[in-house]
Design an enzyme around this catalytic site. Structure first.
Site, PDB file in Angstrom:
ATOM      1  N   GLU D  48       0.072 -90.616 -32.613  1.00 24.32           N
ATOM      2  CA  GLU D  48      -0.020 -92.076 -32.600  1.00 24.32           C
ATOM      3  C   GLU D  48      -1.446 -92.586 -32.586  1.00 24.32           C
ATOM      4  O   GLU D  48      -1.683 -93.765 -32.842  1.00 24.32           O
ATOM      5  CB  GLU D  48       0.788 -92.654 -31.431  1.00 24.32           C
ATOM      6  CG  GLU D  48       0.429 -92.129 -30.059  1.00 24.32           C
ATOM      7  CD  GLU D  48       1.343 -90.988 -29.610  1.00 24.32           C
ATOM      8  OE1 GLU D  48       1.670 -90.105 -30.436  1.00 24.32           O
ATOM      9  OE2 GLU D  48       1.720 -90.990 -28.412  1.00 24.32           O
ATOM     10  N   ASN D  49      -2.406 -91.717 -32.301  1.00 19.60           N
ATOM     11  CA  ASN D  49      -3.791 -92.161 -32.347  1.00 19.60           C
ATOM     12  C   ASN D  49      -4.363 -92.130 -33.764  1.00 19.60           C
ATOM     13  O   ASN D  49      -5.563 -92.285 -33.938  1.00 19.60           O
ATOM     14  CB  ASN D  49      -4.664 -91.332 -31.394  1.00 19.60           C
ATOM     15  CG  ASN D  49      -4.571 -89.854 -31.639  1.00 19.60           C
ATOM     16  OD1 ASN D  49      -3.460 -89.318 -31.717  1.00 19.60           O
ATOM     17  ND2 ASN D  49      -5.696 -89.191 -31.776  1.00 19.60           N
TER      18      ASN D  49
END
Lengths: 243, 222, 243, 222
Positions: D48-49
């Site tokens: 998700e980063n």
């Protein structure tokens, strides 16, 4: 992981009657002419798909691409911001004759509604259109002393998008302002079908330069020399093209 | 009656654009403003279809139809240009990042309302990015003939045509005058020297207020 | 058009007591260490700025960068998604002692609230956090049979962002996953201050590769060899750095 | 009582990931799932980063700390990797573009509720992307020990800890069994062959339903 297909006919083969189809492009820039024409070919051969709801910024120009799709009688409803062009006769006549429905959406709201569809945001608030006819019937809420209109997401069954480079994962780049609605529509459709000028191997696009990550793309077909709507119209082309 | 040409109206509007300002020009007539940037000032032009800092029109025959403005006219790339998608483009608009938007008008009202997208239920409606621009840019200005082709005022107490935006316009550059909209009133700032206030009021559909000096509106032949 | 400044001290000189400051980065990736340290230097020299509200995904690691900013006592409130790290002692102790306030926000909601702040969207609906403690007090609405939580935009007075390349217009690229919150925070702050590894002339970044267009950036300073938080922590550094 | 190792639980979860699936693995234990992709299948991992299609951990000393996963561990770039910002990343999550998210759990309830972010008001709360993942991915699975360290059930009628998401989990891979959540009930699909249903029920905090055959849960030594 190989999302490539050999030709445009196979790429659009799954589009059926009544579907909602997002079509990329702002005027001619980014218009996936070959995918649209493949869809018209299928309709002429089989009578399907028809009754489509099309989402595009415009309503076509001349007698090619989106205008030809409308002229063929395949589009029941158009959702767009600006159904005018240098030669808007196809849409204009059908609209005034009551043969096609129109949902007019401010351009930024159209873009944001499509992004919202892709991003899992069912509704958002915008100052755009507050107090105008285009906000009629929509909820209004005041935040920090200012009034905003609630708008809903837009999703589609299919998106037809023109890219510059693609890899087999579906990673995409675009060309200049042909980018416009492409990255948003890729996100918002259950099936995104991309025509790319060139398909490169995985790794052929620098990870820093990918505009649309492959997760948003389902099918990719190479169209090495895509037509540009403006060129076709300057040549007064109509689809099917005279050969 | 003397009046400014469209080029002169555009020239006058251009004088108010600061160096380094981010500017969106509506399609058609407002596009002319870009030609008249004062020397030494460099505005950055935004077009809502996804280009920031585009350049002039290319020579005929050299157009790249993927490098166009919102009016679908070919423009050019300059050092410092960037491309982006429509959601990012309207984030710039809606998010208050543009310093100025200059738009055309069918009607402007003394309360700042603008009508410039629909002449009524006949024909095909089209709105484009106008409704986003009027509620997005930090300053929304209008350039327009002072009256319609048949001589009727375009500056009114209230708009009669469908609105583009509510209370959004703060300055109007017309063929006769420069008028600010403040506290629901038209405030006259500049007028053609050949024109009396009474003459101007006669072709304006709402009261003109004159709280301070009125400068002469003098534009070069451009 | 020249947004460049000669050094980090001048870049952060306008940040005053009580401001809301967005700080880019996910853990150490993208953390604008030199800008943060310049702010600490100013505080040590002048006693200002203090009482800051900081928006970051995390709460710092070790005793450098954001952790050092918190340790210096400059931060009154932190808005973040994950205030844990390999060495979260600074935040943990201050939080448990009641010396710093925390607003915990799910990571995707944090990102979207910042984007909304930059995009002029005062509120939006998300399925995230529905039915949980983090949705308490927030309006809930049902769309198409599913429940969503209304979330508000986040804006800031200042954003501190680390970029890879910048030009004098403020056009930016990032490096790998150091991109994370940078492009969003650039949009959402009244003043965005960027430290770039290299400043190139206008045209030095291909218009296709610009990630943050210059309109979102107000100040740019070159920091040619930026520190990486992980490296500083592996070396057990504390700020001010021992020299 | 026999039980699977964490590696074996991860191995079992990996068997259900289709070729070409887009997958997010929670930080910590779930990251192990990536090691056990069946031969011939290639999942695409999302962090998700802001990385899609990242590769394995680099050798120690060769880390690039700008190429990390959500757990801040260094990963690598592969052909076909892409980088993107956090809003685009969570558009992938929230917009339903991930096929599977596999997360850890403190508690899972028979109604599909998950608690995995907070053990109560003490300490520092941290949520990260878990609340987005549980309402975003098309399929949300949990991998977990069947019981807590002091032997208490983690599969319950209702969660007692603060919820991460409501009705979101559809399959649980535990150290003893594979259990689906359907219509508000735990449905037993697989169990260790050495374990009777009664023994499994005794360490499960809600009723296990057995509408069909229960397969043997057999994992290689991994």
């Amino acid at each position: 992981m190989d999302k490539t297909l050999p030709d445009v006919a196979r790429a659009v083969a799954g589009i059926t009657d009544g579907m909602t189809v997002m079509i990329g492009g702002f005027g001619g820039a980014g218009s996936p002419i070959e995918l649209i024409h493949a869809l018209i070919d299928r309709y002429r051969a089989t009578g399907h798909p028809t009754g489509l709801t099309v989402i595009n910024n415009n309503a076509g120009n001349g007698h090619v691409g989106l205008a030809a799709l409308i002229e063929a009688g395949m589009v029941a409803k158009l959702i767009c911001s600006f159904p005018r062009s240098a030669d808007p006769v196809v849409f204009t006549e059908m609209y005034l004759a009551g043969k096609i429905a129109l949902e007019l959406v401010p351009q930024g709201t159209l873009a944001e509604r499509i992004r919202a569809g892709g991003a899992g945001i069912p509704a958002f608030y915008t100052p755009t259109s507050f107090g105008t006819d285009l906000a009629k019937g929509k909820p209004v809420e005041v935040f920090e002393g200012r009034s905003y209109v609630q708008e809903r997401w837009l999703k589609a069954d299919v998106a037809l998008v023109k890219a510059e480079l693609a890899d087999p994962h579906g990673n995409l780049t675009y060309r200049a302002a042909a980018r416009n609605f492409g990255p948003l529509m890729c996100m918002a459709a259950a099936e995104t079908i991309v025509q790319a000028r060139r398909i490169v191997p995985p790794g052929g696009i620098d990870p820093e330069h990918v505009i649309t990550p492959g997760i948003f793309v389902q099918k990719v077909v190479e169209v090495p020399n895509p037509a540009q709507e403006e060129d076709l119209n300057l040549a007064k082309a109509t689809y099917p093209l005279e050969v | 009656m003397d009046k400014l040409t469209n080029n002169q109206i555009a020239w006058r509007a251009a004088q108010d654009i600061a160096d380094g300002a981010y500017v969106n020009l509506g399609i058609g007539f407002p596009e002319k403003v870009a030609q008249f940037q004062p020397p030494g000032r460099q505005a950055i032009f935004h077009t809502e279809n996804g280009i920031l800092n585009f350049g002039e029109s290319p020579a005929k025959g050299t157009e790249d139809w993927d490098v166009i403005n919102a009016g679908k006219k070919a423009v050019t790339v300059k050092p410092g240009t960037s491309f982006f998608h429509h959601a990012d483009s309207f984030a710039m608009v809606r998010g208050g990042h543009l310093d100025v938007a200059i738009l055309g008008a069918y009607e402007v009202a003394e309360n700042g309302d603008l009508a410039n997208w629909s002449t009524g239920p006949k024909g095909v409606p089209a709105v484009g990015g106008a409704m986003d621009l009027v509620h997005g840019a930090k300053r929304v200005a209008v350039i327009t003939d002072h009256v319609t082709k048949d001589g009727k005022p375009k500056l009114l107490q209230r708009c009669t045509l469908p609105l583009t935006g509510v209370g959004c316009v703060t300055r109007v550059y017309t063929s006769l005058a420069v008028i600010d909209i403040e506290d629901g009133r038209f405030v006259l700032r500049e007028k053609l020297p050949s024109l009396s206030v009474e003459e101007l009021q006669a072709v304006t559909g709402a009261e003109l207020f004159i709280p301070g000096p009125v400068a002469d509106l003098i534009c070069p032949e451009v």
